[in-house]
Write an enzyme that holds these catalytic residues in place. Structure first.
Site, short mmCIF file in Angstrom:
data_model
loop_
_atom_site.label_atom_id
_atom_site.label_comp_id
_atom_site.label_asym_id
_atom_site.label_seq_id
_atom_site.Cartn_x
_atom_site.Cartn_y
_atom_site.Cartn_z
N SER A 129 31.15 36.91 -9.17
CA SER A 129 31.37 35.49 -8.93
C SER A 129 30.02 34.81 -8.81
O SER A 129 29.05 35.40 -8.32
CB SER A 129 32.16 35.28 -7.64
OG SER A 129 32.25 33.90 -7.34
N HIS A 130 29.95 33.56 -9.28
CA HIS A 130 28.75 32.75 -9.12
C HIS A 130 28.98 31.65 -8.08
O HIS A 130 28.12 30.80 -7.88
CB HIS A 130 28.34 32.12 -10.45
CG HIS A 130 27.78 33.11 -11.43
ND1 HIS A 130 28.46 34.24 -11.83
CD2 HIS A 130 26.60 33.13 -12.10
CE1 HIS A 130 27.73 34.91 -12.72
NE2 HIS A 130 26.59 34.26 -12.89
N LYS A 178 32.30 31.65 -2.11
CA LYS A 178 33.05 32.90 -2.22
C LYS A 178 32.14 34.09 -1.95
O LYS A 178 32.53 35.05 -1.27
CB LYS A 178 33.67 33.03 -3.61
CG LYS A 178 34.85 32.12 -3.86
CD LYS A 178 35.45 32.40 -5.23
CE LYS A 178 36.62 31.49 -5.53
NZ LYS A 178 37.22 31.76 -6.84
N ASP A 202 39.85 35.46 -7.79
CA ASP A 202 40.35 34.23 -8.39
C ASP A 202 41.31 33.62 -7.39
O ASP A 202 42.24 34.29 -6.93
CB ASP A 202 41.05 34.49 -9.73
CG ASP A 202 41.08 33.21 -10.56
OD1 ASP A 202 40.00 32.71 -10.91
OD2 ASP A 202 42.18 32.70 -10.85
N PHE A 237 34.46 25.55 2.13
CA PHE A 237 34.08 25.02 0.82
C PHE A 237 35.34 24.66 0.05
O PHE A 237 36.46 24.90 0.51
CB PHE A 237 33.24 26.04 0.04
CG PHE A 237 33.94 27.35 -0.23
CD1 PHE A 237 34.59 27.58 -1.43
CD2 PHE A 237 33.96 28.37 0.73
CE1 PHE A 237 35.25 28.78 -1.68
CE2 PHE A 237 34.60 29.57 0.48
CZ PHE A 237 35.25 29.78 -0.73
N PHE A 257 38.54 22.97 -1.17
CA PHE A 257 39.53 22.09 -0.57
C PHE A 257 39.76 22.40 0.92
O PHE A 257 40.70 21.87 1.51
CB PHE A 257 40.86 22.20 -1.33
CG PHE A 257 40.84 21.58 -2.70
CD1 PHE A 257 41.17 20.25 -2.87
CD2 PHE A 257 40.47 22.32 -3.81
CE1 PHE A 257 41.15 19.66 -4.14
CE2 PHE A 257 40.45 21.76 -5.07
CZ PHE A 257 40.79 20.42 -5.25
N ASP A 258 38.92 23.23 1.52
CA ASP A 258 39.11 23.63 2.91
C ASP A 258 39.30 22.46 3.88
O ASP A 258 40.12 22.54 4.80
CB ASP A 258 37.93 24.49 3.39
CG ASP A 258 38.01 25.93 2.89
OD1 ASP A 258 39.00 26.28 2.24
OD2 ASP A 258 37.06 26.69 3.16
#
Length: 203
Positions: free
Chosen positions: A13-14, A18, A74, A160, A162-163
């Site tokens: 993941s970039h 996450k 994902d 981060f 929609f938190d």
């Protein structure tokens, strides 16, 4: 119980948020964790229409390209009033010509929900699918979800995506307000990770 077969795990993941959360979850297990970006590996196109499909793409590209076990994530937000949208396209809602803007995405999401005329509680869930893949092409899938409601105006500067507009069932704070350690105990990512730990790490 399966074994990882390596003391180094690649995070495919970039997404900095996450990466931070997954690294925190992996910290107790004595693994060396490196991002795919640190190996110079570019993100593959996510062409599937399911969390599982896109997680598999990312994990297998990293595992094959680097030659180490790779873990991908994902995840997304499913809103009942929008028939499960944005779902696998959650990050796409934040895309702009200059990068991702989740403040804009949250405004857009709230507007779309208001247009439906849906009444409170505005039910939603965060879903996370982890894929752990090995260089030989094998993999394991772990799914987690947490139920909640949408709130507006958005609250909190932690987390981060929609938190700040998601409040889990039974809680008074949004994921954007919550102490990270509390979020790690109950998030969709933590639920999926707990299944991975039981399966692979034997805890």
């Amino acid at each position: 119980m399966l074994t990882l077969g390596s003391d180094t795990l690649v995070l495919a993941s970039h997404n900095a948020g996450k990466l931070r959360e997954i690294a925190d979850l992996l910290a107790p297990f004595g693994l060396t964790v490196r991002s795919a970006a640190s190996f110079g590996l570019e993100e593959p196109a996510e062409t599937e229409d399911s969390f599982e499909g896109n997680a598999r793409i990312k994990a297998h590209v990293a595992a094959k390209g680097i030659g180490l076990p790779a873990l991908s994530d994902d995840s997304g937000l499913e809103v009942e009033a929008l028939d499960g949208a944005p779902g696998v396209y959650t990050a796409d809602w934040a895309e702009t010509p200059t990068g991702r803007d989740f403040d804009m995405a949250m405004e857009k999401l709230w507007q779309r929900v208001q247009e439906t005329g849906a009444a409170d509680p505005l039910r939603a869930r965060f879903v996370c699918v982890l894929c752990l893949a090995w260089p030989d092409g094998s993999d394991r899938i772990y799914r987690g979800a947490v139920e909640g409601v949408l709130v507006w105006p958005k609250r909190g500067a932690r987390g981060f995506g929609f938190d700040p507009m998601f409040q889990p069932v039974g809680e008074t704070e949004t994921f954007g307000e919550m102490d990270p350690s509390r979020k790690h105990e109950m998030s969709h990512r933590a639920v999926a990770f707990g299944k991975l730990v039981a399966d692979i790490l034997g805890r």
